[in-house]
Design a protein around this motif. Structure first.
Motif, mmCIF file in Angstrom:
data_model
loop_
_atom_site.group_PDB
_atom_site.id
_atom_site.type_symbol
_atom_site.label_atom_id
_atom_site.label_comp_id
_atom_site.label_asym_id
_atom_site.label_seq_id
_atom_site.Cartn_x
_atom_site.Cartn_y
_atom_site.Cartn_z
ATOM 1 N N GLU A 91 0.820 -1.200 0.000
ATOM 2 C CA GLU A 91 0.000 0.000 0.000
ATOM 3 C C GLU A 91 0.858 1.256 0.000
ATOM 4 O O GLU A 91 1.918 1.293 0.635
ATOM 5 C CB GLU A 91 -0.924 -0.006 1.220
ATOM 6 N N SER A 92 0.387 2.273 -0.732
ATOM 7 C CA SER A 92 1.121 3.537 -0.743
ATOM 8 C C SER A 92 1.156 4.083 0.678
ATOM 9 O O SER A 92 0.254 3.865 1.469
ATOM 10 C CB SER A 92 0.465 4.532 -1.696
ATOM 11 N N GLY A 93 2.187 4.775 0.998
ATOM 12 C CA GLY A 93 2.372 5.272 2.350
ATOM 13 C C GLY A 93 3.313 4.390 3.155
ATOM 14 O O GLY A 93 3.898 4.837 4.134
ATOM 15 N N TYR A 94 3.465 3.147 2.755
ATOM 16 C CA TYR A 94 4.367 2.220 3.444
ATOM 17 C C TYR A 94 5.641 1.982 2.636
ATOM 18 O O TYR A 94 6.602 1.414 3.135
ATOM 19 C CB TYR A 94 3.683 0.873 3.698
ATOM 20 N N GLN A 95 5.663 2.404 1.392
ATOM 21 C CA GLN A 95 6.777 2.111 0.497
ATOM 22 C C GLN A 95 8.079 2.778 0.939
ATOM 23 O O GLN A 95 9.142 2.171 0.896
ATOM 24 C CB GLN A 95 6.412 2.513 -0.930
ATOM 25 N N GLU A 96 7.983 4.010 1.380
ATOM 26 C CA GLU A 96 9.186 4.727 1.794
ATOM 27 C C GLU A 96 9.868 4.045 2.979
ATOM 28 O O GLU A 96 11.091 3.978 3.044
ATOM 29 C CB GLU A 96 8.824 6.171 2.141
ATOM 30 N N LYS A 97 9.084 3.516 3.896
ATOM 31 C CA LYS A 97 9.639 2.841 5.067
ATOM 32 C C LYS A 97 10.447 1.610 4.652
ATOM 33 O O LYS A 97 11.565 1.408 5.122
ATOM 34 C CB LYS A 97 8.504 2.443 6.020
ATOM 35 N N LEU A 98 9.895 0.789 3.747
ATOM 36 C CA LEU A 98 10.629 -0.401 3.301
ATOM 37 C C LEU A 98 11.889 0.011 2.548
ATOM 38 O O LEU A 98 12.959 -0.551 2.779
ATOM 39 C CB LEU A 98 9.754 -1.291 2.420
ATOM 40 N N GLN A 99 11.775 0.995 1.689
ATOM 41 C CA GLN A 99 12.946 1.441 0.935
ATOM 42 C C GLN A 99 14.044 1.966 1.846
ATOM 43 O O GLN A 99 15.222 1.848 1.535
ATOM 44 C CB GLN A 99 12.549 2.491 -0.099
ATOM 45 N N SER A 100 13.660 2.514 2.989
ATOM 46 C CA SER A 100 14.670 3.007 3.929
ATOM 47 C C SER A 100 15.354 1.864 4.686
ATOM 48 O O SER A 100 16.430 2.050 5.240
ATOM 49 C CB SER A 100 14.049 3.994 4.920
ATOM 50 N N GLN A 101 14.734 0.689 4.701
ATOM 51 C CA GLN A 101 15.307 -0.447 5.417
ATOM 52 C C GLN A 101 16.116 -1.389 4.533
ATOM 53 O O GLN A 101 16.783 -2.275 5.045
ATOM 54 C CB GLN A 101 14.196 -1.243 6.114
ATOM 55 N N VAL A 102 16.042 -1.204 3.234
ATOM 56 C CA VAL A 102 16.823 -2.032 2.323
ATOM 57 C C VAL A 102 17.758 -1.126 1.527
ATOM 58 O O VAL A 102 17.541 0.082 1.436
ATOM 59 C CB VAL A 102 15.930 -2.853 1.355
ATOM 60 N N ARG A 103 18.766 -1.713 0.962
ATOM 61 C CA ARG A 103 19.693 -0.941 0.132
ATOM 62 C C ARG A 103 19.204 -0.986 -1.307
ATOM 63 O O ARG A 103 19.162 -2.043 -1.923
ATOM 64 C CB ARG A 103 21.086 -1.528 0.223
ATOM 65 N N VAL A 104 18.822 0.173 -1.834
ATOM 66 C CA VAL A 104 18.357 0.278 -3.213
ATOM 67 C C VAL A 104 19.465 0.953 -4.010
ATOM 68 O O VAL A 104 19.864 2.070 -3.704
ATOM 69 C CB VAL A 104 17.045 1.095 -3.319
ATOM 70 N N LEU A 105 19.966 0.234 -5.008
ATOM 71 C CA LEU A 105 21.008 0.788 -5.862
ATOM 72 C C LEU A 105 20.356 1.392 -7.084
ATOM 73 O O LEU A 105 19.603 0.727 -7.791
ATOM 74 C CB LEU A 105 21.990 -0.309 -6.284
#
Length: 115
Positions: A91-105
């Motif tokens: 769901e939108s609104g939760y995406q930023e949190k996951l992206q902050s916890q993983v390394r996105v290259l």
């Protein structure tokens, strides 16, 4: 034992390593822990849930689902793909949190035509 929790099932407490948990589902007051081998439903797991949420290894991806970051295989704007071929809504609104916890290259060529 640091990464082990004990889940009440009937009159027993069953040992469960937190690394085994793929995701946690919260529906109508029932907390379900999902692993590759089993689903454990907790009717009074608020304290356990608070403990799991305090760990950096879990992240909320919708109003009713919390995933283990270690089991995330991939994600897009609408879904999170987990081990054991599980797919959950993202769901939108939760995406930023996951992206902050993983390394996105990110690549400079993302979205551009490569010769």
């Amino acid at each position: 034992m640091k990464n082990t929790c004990f889940i009440p099932v009937g009159d027993r407490f069953i040992s469960l390593r937190t690394e085994e948990i793929i995701y946690i589902e919260l529906i109508k007051g029932v907390i379900t822990l999902v692993t590759a081998r089993k689903r454990l439903a907790l009717t009074d797991g608020t304290m356990a849930l608070d403990t799991l949420l305090s760990l950096q290894s879990f992240c909320k991806v919708s109003a009713s689902c919390i995933v283990s970051v270690a089991h995330v295989q991939s994600f897009d704007n609408r879904h999170v793909y987990l081990t054991s071929d599980l797919v959950l809504p993202f769901e939108s609104g939760y995406q930023e949190k996951l992206q902050s916890q993983v390394r996105v290259l990110l690549s400079e060529t993302r979205g551009k035509k490569v010769n």
